[in-house]
Design an enzyme around this catalytic site. Sequence first.
Site, mmCIF file in Angstrom:
data_model
loop_
_atom_site.group_PDB
_atom_site.id
_atom_site.type_symbol
_atom_site.label_atom_id
_atom_site.label_comp_id
_atom_site.label_asym_id
_atom_site.label_seq_id
_atom_site.Cartn_x
_atom_site.Cartn_y
_atom_site.Cartn_z
ATOM 1 N N GLU A 363 0.940 -1.462 0.319
ATOM 2 C CA GLU A 363 -0.054 0.243 -0.464
ATOM 3 C C GLU A 363 0.870 1.500 0.036
ATOM 4 O O GLU A 363 0.475 2.636 0.435
ATOM 5 C CB GLU A 363 -1.256 0.096 1.032
ATOM 6 C CG GLU A 363 -1.574 -1.238 1.147
ATOM 7 C CD GLU A 363 -2.827 -1.031 1.372
ATOM 8 O OE1 GLU A 363 -4.024 -0.001 1.737
ATOM 9 O OE2 GLU A 363 -4.551 -2.628 1.963
HETATM 10 C C1 LIG Z 1 2.927 -9.616 0.374
HETATM 11 C C2 LIG Z 1 2.911 -8.439 -0.898
HETATM 12 C C3 LIG Z 1 0.590 -8.553 -0.665
HETATM 13 C C4 LIG Z 1 0.332 -7.021 -2.148
HETATM 14 N N1 LIG Z 1 -0.909 -6.878 -1.438
HETATM 15 C C5 LIG Z 1 -0.861 -6.105 -2.704
HETATM 16 C C6 LIG Z 1 -2.666 -6.684 -3.254
HETATM 17 O O1 LIG Z 1 -3.276 -6.553 -2.460
HETATM 18 N N2 LIG Z 1 -2.853 -5.113 -4.479
HETATM 19 C C7 LIG Z 1 -1.893 -4.549 -5.447
HETATM 20 O O2 LIG Z 1 -2.835 -3.885 -6.076
HETATM 21 N N3 LIG Z 1 -0.436 -5.184 -4.825
HETATM 22 C C8 LIG Z 1 0.018 -5.566 -3.631
HETATM 23 N N4 LIG Z 1 0.870 -5.685 -3.354
HETATM 24 C C9 LIG Z 1 1.808 -5.002 -4.101
HETATM 25 C C10 LIG Z 1 2.674 -3.885 -3.131
HETATM 26 O O3 LIG Z 1 2.023 -3.049 -2.840
HETATM 27 C C11 LIG Z 1 4.311 -3.274 -3.562
HETATM 28 O O4 LIG Z 1 5.048 -4.409 -3.686
HETATM 29 C C12 LIG Z 1 4.249 -2.242 -3.522
HETATM 30 O O5 LIG Z 1 3.368 -0.939 -3.874
HETATM 31 C C13 LIG Z 1 5.704 -1.950 -3.895
HETATM 32 O O6 LIG Z 1 6.421 -2.306 -5.483
HETATM 33 P P1 LIG Z 1 7.032 -2.708 -6.240
HETATM 34 O O7 LIG Z 1 7.399 -4.177 -5.553
HETATM 35 O O8 LIG Z 1 6.903 -3.086 -7.875
HETATM 36 O O9 LIG Z 1 8.258 -2.046 -6.191
HETATM 37 P P2 LIG Z 1 8.968 -0.776 -6.794
HETATM 38 O O10 LIG Z 1 7.949 0.010 -7.371
HETATM 39 O O11 LIG Z 1 10.125 -1.682 -8.246
HETATM 40 O O12 LIG Z 1 10.365 0.081 -5.866
HETATM 41 C C14 LIG Z 1 11.411 -1.004 -5.434
HETATM 42 C C15 LIG Z 1 11.992 -0.245 -4.498
HETATM 43 O O13 LIG Z 1 12.121 0.902 -5.102
HETATM 44 C C16 LIG Z 1 11.859 2.295 -4.043
HETATM 45 N N5 LIG Z 1 11.093 3.472 -5.125
HETATM 46 C C17 LIG Z 1 10.143 3.194 -6.325
HETATM 47 N N6 LIG Z 1 10.041 4.224 -6.862
HETATM 48 C C18 LIG Z 1 10.986 5.175 -6.297
HETATM 49 C C19 LIG Z 1 10.920 6.733 -5.863
HETATM 50 N N7 LIG Z 1 10.110 7.793 -7.342
HETATM 51 N N8 LIG Z 1 11.717 6.844 -5.110
HETATM 52 C C20 LIG Z 1 11.876 6.766 -4.216
HETATM 53 N N9 LIG Z 1 12.252 5.342 -4.145
HETATM 54 C C21 LIG Z 1 11.366 4.526 -4.663
HETATM 55 C C22 LIG Z 1 10.450 1.502 -3.837
HETATM 56 O O14 LIG Z 1 10.443 2.607 -2.382
HETATM 57 C C23 LIG Z 1 11.003 0.342 -3.513
HETATM 58 O O15 LIG Z 1 11.593 0.785 -2.089
HETATM 59 C C24 LIG Z 1 1.640 -6.951 -2.279
HETATM 60 C C25 LIG Z 1 2.972 -7.170 -2.178
HETATM 61 C C26 LIG Z 1 3.432 -7.976 -1.587
HETATM 62 C C27 LIG Z 1 5.026 -8.199 -1.161
#
Ligand SMILES: Cc1cc2nc3c(=O)[nH]c(=O)nc-3n(C[C@H](O)[C@H](O)[C@H](O)COP(=O)(O)OP(=O)(O)OC[C@H]3O[C@@H](n4cnc5c(N)ncnc54)[C@H](O)[C@@H]3O)c2cc1C
Length: 380
Positions: A363
């Site tokens: 989230e």
């Molecule tokens: C167990 C679990 C349950 C989940 N449940 C749901 C769900 O029900 N529905 C849903 O839609 N999603 C869900 N998610 C997804 C979750 O919301 C995302 O994993 C999260 O938003 C991060 O996206 P990403 O994994 O693609 O990481 P990325 O966006 O690739 O980020 C990787 C790293 O880069 C950093 N980063 C990215 N952009 C920036 C920026 N502009 N400035 C600084 N740092 C940055 C991030 O903070 C992170 O540290 C779930 C994830 C998990 C692991």
Amino acid sequence: MDFSLTEEHIMIRDAARDFAQTELLPGVIERDNAQTFPDELVKKMGALGFMGIMVDPKYGGSGMDAISYVLIMEELSKIDASASVMVSVNNSLVCYGLETYGTEEQKQKYLTKLASGESIGAFCLSEPEAGSDATSQKTTAIDKGDHYVINGTKNWITNGGRSDVYLVIAQTDRDKAHKGINAFIVEKGTPGFDIGPKEDKLGIRGSDTHTLQFNDVKVPKENRIGEDGFGFKFAMKTLSGGRIGIAAQALGIAAGAYELALKYSKERKAFGTEICNHQAIAFKLADMYTEIEAARMLVMKAAWDKDQGNNYDMSSAMAKLYASKVAMEQTVEAVQIHGGNGFVKEYHVERMMRDAKITQIYEGTSEIQKIVISRGVIKG
Ligand SMILES: Cc1cc2nc3c(=O)[nH]c(=O)nc-3n(C[C@H](O)[C@H](O)[C@H](O)COP(=O)(O)OP(=O)(O)OC[C@H]3O[C@@H](n4cnc5c(N)ncnc54)[C@H](O)[C@@H]3O)c2cc1C
């Protein structure tokens, strides 16, 4: 200013505490090991009104306020964060989204069952190449007149395998960027909609997390939520409230670990005295308690803002950022206070430490919360 809870709030909190102790605690270690969560427990949470806490009773909900919601979330999370994330997603993302932005027909058809716990919902925004950067959606929904055709992949979806109703965010017009995104209600079993295998996770292992595939999935036009192009705003508004739930989850994990550490420190003896009498341990307890109380204030303030009709984008981001940091740091301390026993499953705190990590990721990661907060601060 009044920091006291009402009698009704205390009753609700105690009911959730009692349920967590009697129904969630037995088997929590086994569920974590096996990565399962029985449907009967979801039904029991539904029967207690936990699946539609803030929903109007005319749509099958409990009609409670956001303060009640965070109290329930905290109590469930003290014992089982896998249970509480199901509650949080169903309440803040699915029920709230439908009640606030859905049509009367959508509410009658879907919300009443979701709020009463008869069915369960999932919120599908994240994709393999679009997490924090949610505008980079690759999933498309092509307008075919009386229906849309959805193609794409969603990943990390909580309740992904067990839901009946999926709110799916997809790109309908790439040229319009975030204004070309829509949200749709997709029912389980719709042809072309497939659920992938369950993820093998570090924490919240009882909660099922799946990748979803959409191959030419036909969705009737009446299943679009809001006006054409409302999908991105829908996702952001809904997630803002969702963060209050996750902040309360983080608070509950931290408070649960603290309570176990305090109890252990009064029982375990070293060098002829209970370890709480060693200042190094006593000071850890003091820091834990203070940090948790500070997190609680931010969580309550965000819930209060929601109840007052104030904008809560910033307060929910601050509550989630801070409470998740406290959860991560204080569960590590709880393991430390348990010594070797903290490293084994029987004492629960190692699970809590693993569960805490996700609150800094889903989230909106902590970095994304800082973007929200800094924008608000700079805008003034
Ligand atoms: C167990 C679990 C349950 C989940 N449940 C749901 C769900 O029900 N529905 C849903 O839609 N999603 C869900 N998610 C997804 C979750 O919301 C995302 O994993 C999260 O938003 C991060 O996206 P990403 O994994 O693609 O990481 P990325 O966006 O690739 O980020 C990787 C790293 O880069 C950093 N980063 C990215 N952009 C920036 C920026 N502009 N400035 C600084 N740092 C940055 C991030 O903070 C992170 O540290 C779930 C994830 C998990 C692991």
